[in-house]
Scaffold this motif. Structure first.
Motif, PDB file in Angstrom:
ATOM      1  N   ARG A  47       0.916  -1.207  -0.137  1.00 35.57           N
ATOM      2  CA  ARG A  47       0.049  -0.059  -0.015  1.00 35.57           C
ATOM      3  C   ARG A  47       0.782   1.160  -0.021  1.00 35.57           C
ATOM      4  O   ARG A  47       0.677   2.107  -0.680  1.00 35.57           O
ATOM      5  CB  ARG A  47      -0.964   0.169   1.183  1.00 35.57           C
ATOM      6  CG  ARG A  47      -2.019  -0.972   1.256  1.00 35.57           C
ATOM      7  CD  ARG A  47      -2.712  -0.878   2.609  1.00 35.57           C
ATOM      8  NE  ARG A  47      -3.105   0.253   3.184  1.00 35.57           N
ATOM      9  CZ  ARG A  47      -4.421   0.696   2.959  1.00 35.57           C
ATOM     10  NH1 ARG A  47      -5.350  -0.021   2.306  1.00 35.57           N
ATOM     11  NH2 ARG A  47      -4.848   1.848   3.147  1.00 35.57           N
ATOM     12  N   ASP A  48       1.860   1.312   1.061  1.00 34.05           N
ATOM     13  CA  ASP A  48       2.818   2.400   0.920  1.00 34.05           C
ATOM     14  C   ASP A  48       3.502   2.713  -0.479  1.00 34.05           C
ATOM     15  O   ASP A  48       3.816   3.634  -0.915  1.00 34.05           O
ATOM     16  CB  ASP A  48       3.648   2.357   2.110  1.00 34.05           C
ATOM     17  CG  ASP A  48       3.111   2.107   3.302  1.00 34.05           C
ATOM     18  OD1 ASP A  48       1.914   2.689   3.588  1.00 34.05           O
ATOM     19  OD2 ASP A  48       3.564   1.743   4.281  1.00 34.05           O
ATOM     20  N   ALA A  49       3.914   1.633  -0.840  1.00 36.84           N
ATOM     21  CA  ALA A  49       4.691   1.753  -2.388  1.00 36.84           C
ATOM     22  C   ALA A  49       3.731   2.113  -3.369  1.00 36.84           C
ATOM     23  O   ALA A  49       4.088   2.932  -4.091  1.00 36.84           O
ATOM     24  CB  ALA A  49       5.251   0.288  -2.484  1.00 36.84           C
ATOM     25  N   ILE A  50       2.544   1.683  -3.380  1.00 36.68           N
ATOM     26  CA  ILE A  50       1.580   2.163  -4.510  1.00 36.68           C
ATOM     27  C   ILE A  50       1.236   3.562  -4.304  1.00 36.68           C
ATOM     28  O   ILE A  50       1.271   4.482  -5.156  1.00 36.68           O
ATOM     29  CB  ILE A  50       0.437   1.098  -4.171  1.00 36.68           C
ATOM     30  CG1 ILE A  50       0.437  -0.186  -4.977  1.00 36.68           C
ATOM     31  CG2 ILE A  50      -0.689   1.835  -5.449  1.00 36.68           C
ATOM     32  CD1 ILE A  50      -0.463  -1.121  -4.492  1.00 36.68           C
ATOM     33  N   ALA A  55       1.404   9.121  -5.849  1.00 39.81           N
ATOM     34  CA  ALA A  55       1.773  10.683  -5.398  1.00 39.81           C
ATOM     35  C   ALA A  55       2.748  11.142  -6.660  1.00 39.81           C
ATOM     36  O   ALA A  55       2.729  12.287  -6.828  1.00 39.81           O
ATOM     37  CB  ALA A  55       2.333  10.668  -3.983  1.00 39.81           C
ATOM     38  N   ALA A  56       3.778  10.254  -6.930  1.00 38.83           N
ATOM     39  CA  ALA A  56       4.719  10.855  -7.763  1.00 38.83           C
ATOM     40  C   ALA A  56       4.104  11.248  -9.188  1.00 38.83           C
ATOM     41  O   ALA A  56       5.093  12.056  -9.900  1.00 38.83           O
ATOM     42  CB  ALA A  56       5.970   9.865  -7.927  1.00 38.83           C
ATOM     43  N   GLU A  57       3.246  10.745  -9.601  1.00 42.69           N
ATOM     44  CA  GLU A  57       2.400  11.117 -10.901  1.00 42.69           C
ATOM     45  C   GLU A  57       1.711  12.329 -10.754  1.00 42.69           C
ATOM     46  O   GLU A  57       1.494  12.851 -11.909  1.00 42.69           O
ATOM     47  CB  GLU A  57       1.702   9.865 -11.249  1.00 42.69           C
ATOM     48  CG  GLU A  57       2.563   8.608 -11.600  1.00 42.69           C
ATOM     49  CD  GLU A  57       3.642   8.953 -12.869  1.00 42.69           C
ATOM     50  OE1 GLU A  57       3.071   9.578 -13.775  1.00 42.69           O
ATOM     51  OE2 GLU A  57       4.599   8.144 -12.663  1.00 42.69           O
ATOM     52  N   LEU A  58       1.454  12.674  -9.651  1.00 47.12           N
ATOM     53  CA  LEU A  58       0.487  13.773  -9.736  1.00 47.12           C
ATOM     54  C   LEU A  58       1.034  15.152 -10.257  1.00 47.12           C
ATOM     55  O   LEU A  58       0.017  15.959 -10.844  1.00 47.12           O
ATOM     56  CB  LEU A  58       0.045  14.133  -8.225  1.00 47.12           C
ATOM     57  CG  LEU A  58      -0.536  13.015  -7.230  1.00 47.12           C
ATOM     58  CD1 LEU A  58      -1.214  13.245  -6.201  1.00 47.12           C
ATOM     59  CD2 LEU A  58      -1.905  12.441  -8.329  1.00 47.12           C
ATOM     60  N   ILE A 263      -2.096   6.694 -13.631  1.00 42.51           N
ATOM     61  CA  ILE A 263      -2.160   6.312 -12.120  1.00 42.51           C
ATOM     62  C   ILE A 263      -2.213   4.718 -12.139  1.00 42.51           C
ATOM     63  O   ILE A 263      -1.590   4.009 -11.225  1.00 42.51           O
ATOM     64  CB  ILE A 263      -3.409   6.853 -11.706  1.00 42.51           C
ATOM     65  CG1 ILE A 263      -3.545   8.426 -11.558  1.00 42.51           C
ATOM     66  CG2 ILE A 263      -3.820   6.090 -10.345  1.00 42.51           C
ATOM     67  CD1 ILE A 263      -2.611   8.842 -10.557  1.00 42.51           C
ATOM     68  N   THR A 264      -2.886   4.307 -13.151  1.00 44.42           N
ATOM     69  CA  THR A 264      -2.981   2.679 -13.336  1.00 44.42           C
ATOM     70  C   THR A 264      -1.675   2.013 -13.640  1.00 44.42           C
ATOM     71  O   THR A 264      -1.332   1.166 -12.744  1.00 44.42           O
ATOM     72  CB  THR A 264      -3.694   2.177 -14.518  1.00 44.42           C
ATOM     73  OG1 THR A 264      -5.145   2.838 -14.318  1.00 44.42           O
ATOM     74  CG2 THR A 264      -3.928   0.932 -14.480  1.00 44.42           C
ATOM     75  N   GLN A 265      -0.792   2.671 -14.322  1.00 38.63           N
ATOM     76  CA  GLN A 265       0.456   2.213 -14.576  1.00 38.63           C
ATOM     77  C   GLN A 265       1.368   2.303 -13.605  1.00 38.63           C
ATOM     78  O   GLN A 265       2.003   1.246 -13.072  1.00 38.63           O
ATOM     79  CB  GLN A 265       1.154   3.133 -15.800  1.00 38.63           C
ATOM     80  CG  GLN A 265       0.514   2.864 -17.293  1.00 38.63           C
ATOM     81  CD  GLN A 265       1.256   3.563 -18.232  1.00 38.63           C
ATOM     82  OE1 GLN A 265       2.622   3.736 -18.367  1.00 38.63           O
ATOM     83  NE2 GLN A 265       0.504   4.061 -19.289  1.00 38.63           N
ATOM     84  N   ALA A 266       1.322   3.439 -12.733  1.00 38.45           N
ATOM     85  CA  ALA A 266       2.131   3.441 -11.582  1.00 38.45           C
ATOM     86  C   ALA A 266       1.817   2.586 -10.414  1.00 38.45           C
ATOM     87  O   ALA A 266       2.757   2.122  -9.907  1.00 38.45           O
ATOM     88  CB  ALA A 266       1.972   4.943 -10.921  1.00 38.45           C
ATOM     89  N   ALA A 267       0.640   2.230 -10.252  1.00 38.55           N
ATOM     90  CA  ALA A 267      -0.093   1.765  -9.251  1.00 38.55           C
ATOM     91  C   ALA A 267       0.460   0.007  -9.533  1.00 38.55           C
ATOM     92  O   ALA A 267       0.943  -0.804  -8.739  1.00 38.55           O
ATOM     93  CB  ALA A 267      -1.599   1.502  -9.161  1.00 38.55           C
ATOM     94  N   ALA A 268       0.293  -0.172 -10.915  1.00 40.31           N
ATOM     95  CA  ALA A 268       0.676  -1.798 -11.169  1.00 40.31           C
ATOM     96  C   ALA A 268       2.174  -1.925 -11.302  1.00 40.31           C
ATOM     97  O   ALA A 268       2.599  -3.009 -10.764  1.00 40.31           O
ATOM     98  CB  ALA A 268       0.110  -1.965 -12.495  1.00 40.31           C
ATOM     99  N   VAL A 269       3.076  -0.705 -11.724  1.00 37.62           N
ATOM    100  CA  VAL A 269       4.491  -1.081 -11.231  1.00 37.62           C
ATOM    101  C   VAL A 269       4.738  -1.243  -9.989  1.00 37.62           C
ATOM    102  O   VAL A 269       5.611  -2.223  -9.667  1.00 37.62           O
ATOM    103  CB  VAL A 269       5.093   0.147 -12.003  1.00 37.62           C
ATOM    104  CG1 VAL A 269       6.831   0.170 -11.886  1.00 37.62           C
ATOM    105  CG2 VAL A 269       5.086  -0.049 -13.715  1.00 37.62           C
ATOM    106  N   ALA A 270       4.280  -0.386  -9.232  1.00 36.60           N
ATOM    107  CA  ALA A 270       4.547  -0.530  -7.829  1.00 36.60           C
ATOM    108  C   ALA A 270       4.266  -2.025  -7.144  1.00 36.60           C
ATOM    109  O   ALA A 270       4.691  -2.581  -6.500  1.00 36.60           O
ATOM    110  CB  ALA A 270       3.897   0.490  -6.940  1.00 36.60           C
TER     111      ALA A 270
END
Length: 365
Positions: A47-50, A55-58, A263-270
């Motif tokens: 959760r923390d990583a995602i 947040a980095a994408e915002l 957002i989807t890409q970032a969450a999935a990579v994390a």
């Protein structure tokens, strides 16, 4: 005038008239075991990583995302192994969209897709939505599918696409790779695309082989997966496939621009970079699945062997009455419309206990 009467007044496509949208009951009950979700949720470290990745994408949400989702494809290839590279990988908003894009590219008017019901009920709906004819293959009386039978049906029908669900939904049983090999060979003359839907592959018993090992030298073979189940990310909507690079090139012709959000890409990579933590719950789910099978056998019912995170079971005189009685106890499972049968997701230990206790009380009463 009700909703469907109002719909009938619109100039809807003829092949969509009278159809109903896909959807399982969404009810507010304490224990939800009806749509094969991972009820364990996302561990705190993941959760923390995602959260950090999102947040980095915002700061860049004013810009379009990476259209080629390059980093995500690299991470997915590394996760799958089998010598796959980013060129072999495609992703979309859930495996349903992956399948839809495959039908858009290789199906369509004048073409057909074959499934083998009982299987995932979205297949004919995806066919309808893409103007592809749906061919219902035949299974054995125990819902099994042999290599000989499947291959014979493919040779006879010559479909444009075949979808093999393994582990199969709703029965939970995995196909032998001999079935995939036989179907692929049977589709040689008709140049049939063979899709193996492995949405539940991570829950398979040790020793169950994936069709990923068959990809080399088979340019018409596709293996689809999802992060909804084992990764506990159903809400993120990320499905993907592995295939020859020319298959992913074909899908670029039908995908919408920038179809995967940043957002989807970032969450999935994390999530992929924290896969060890996320997948730790898979073994716990398998324990509860096997516990459900054993418990149902003790109750005199007939659960099917399961390589998934759910159990399909029969031996019920009135499955709807059992479904209603469980619901009254706060446990929602799935009536898949097959006489004498129901399907239940393997949840946490407490959820499994509630389901089995409920079944004992209902059958005793």
């Amino acid at each position: 005038m009700d909703q469907f009467e109002r719909l009938a007044q619109l100039p809807l496509r003829d092949d969509l008239r009278g159809q109903h949208p896909y959807g399982a009951p969404q009810l507010d009950v304490p224990i939800l075991l009806n749509v094969n979700e991972n009820t364990f949720g996302v561990p705190q470290d993941a959760r923390d990583a995602i959260l950090a990745a999102v947040a980095a994408e915002l700061d860049h949400l004013n810009r379009y995302p990476d259209r080629e989702f390059t980093t995500l494809r690299q991470e997915l290839a590394a996760y799958l192994g089998h010598g796959l590279a980013e060129g072999n990988i495609w992703a979309a908003n859930g495996s349903n969209e992956v399948l839809q894009q495959l039908l858009q590219a290789f199906g369509g008017p004048g073409r057909s897709v074959m499934g083998f019901p009982p299987t995932y009920s979205m297949y004919p709906l995806l066919a309808s939505g893409t103007g592809t004819s749906y061919l219902a293959g035949v299974r054995a009386g125990d819902y099994g599918l042999s290599a000989e039978s499947a291959a014979a049906q493919v040779r006879e029908q010559a479909p444009s696409i075949v979808i093999l669900c393994s582990p199969n939904n709703p029965t939970g049983t995995a196909l032998g790779l001999d079935v995939v090999e036989a179907v692929y060979e049977a589709g040689e003359a008709s140049r049939t695309i063979v899709i193996v839907d492995e949405a539940y592959a991570e829950f398979s018993h040790t020793g169950t082989s994936s069709a990923l090992g068959l990809l080399e030298g088979r340019p018409r073979l596709v293996v689809s997966r999802t992060m909804s189940k084992a990764f506990a990310m159903a809400g993120a909507r990320l499905g993907y496939l592995a295939a020859a690079p020319e298959v992913t090139d074909a899908l670029r012709l039908v995908r919408l621009p920038y179809h995967l959000s940043a957002i989807t890409q970032a969450a999935a990579v994390a999530a992929l970079r924290n896969s060890e933590s996320l997948l730790a719950n898979v073994e716990a789910i398998k324990v509860q699945r096997d516990r459900i099978v054993e418990g149902l056998v003790e109750l005199g019912l007939t659960p099917a062997p399961s390589d998934s995170n759910f159990v399909f079971f029969g031996g019920l005189e009135d499955p709807n009455a059992v479904w209603e009685a469980l619901l009254a106890r706060g446990v929602l499972i799935r009536d898949v419309g097959i006489p004498g049968h129901l399907r239940v997701t393997a949840g946490t230990e407490a959820e499994t206990t509630a389901f089995l206790d409920g079944m004992r009380a209902i059958l005793a009463g």
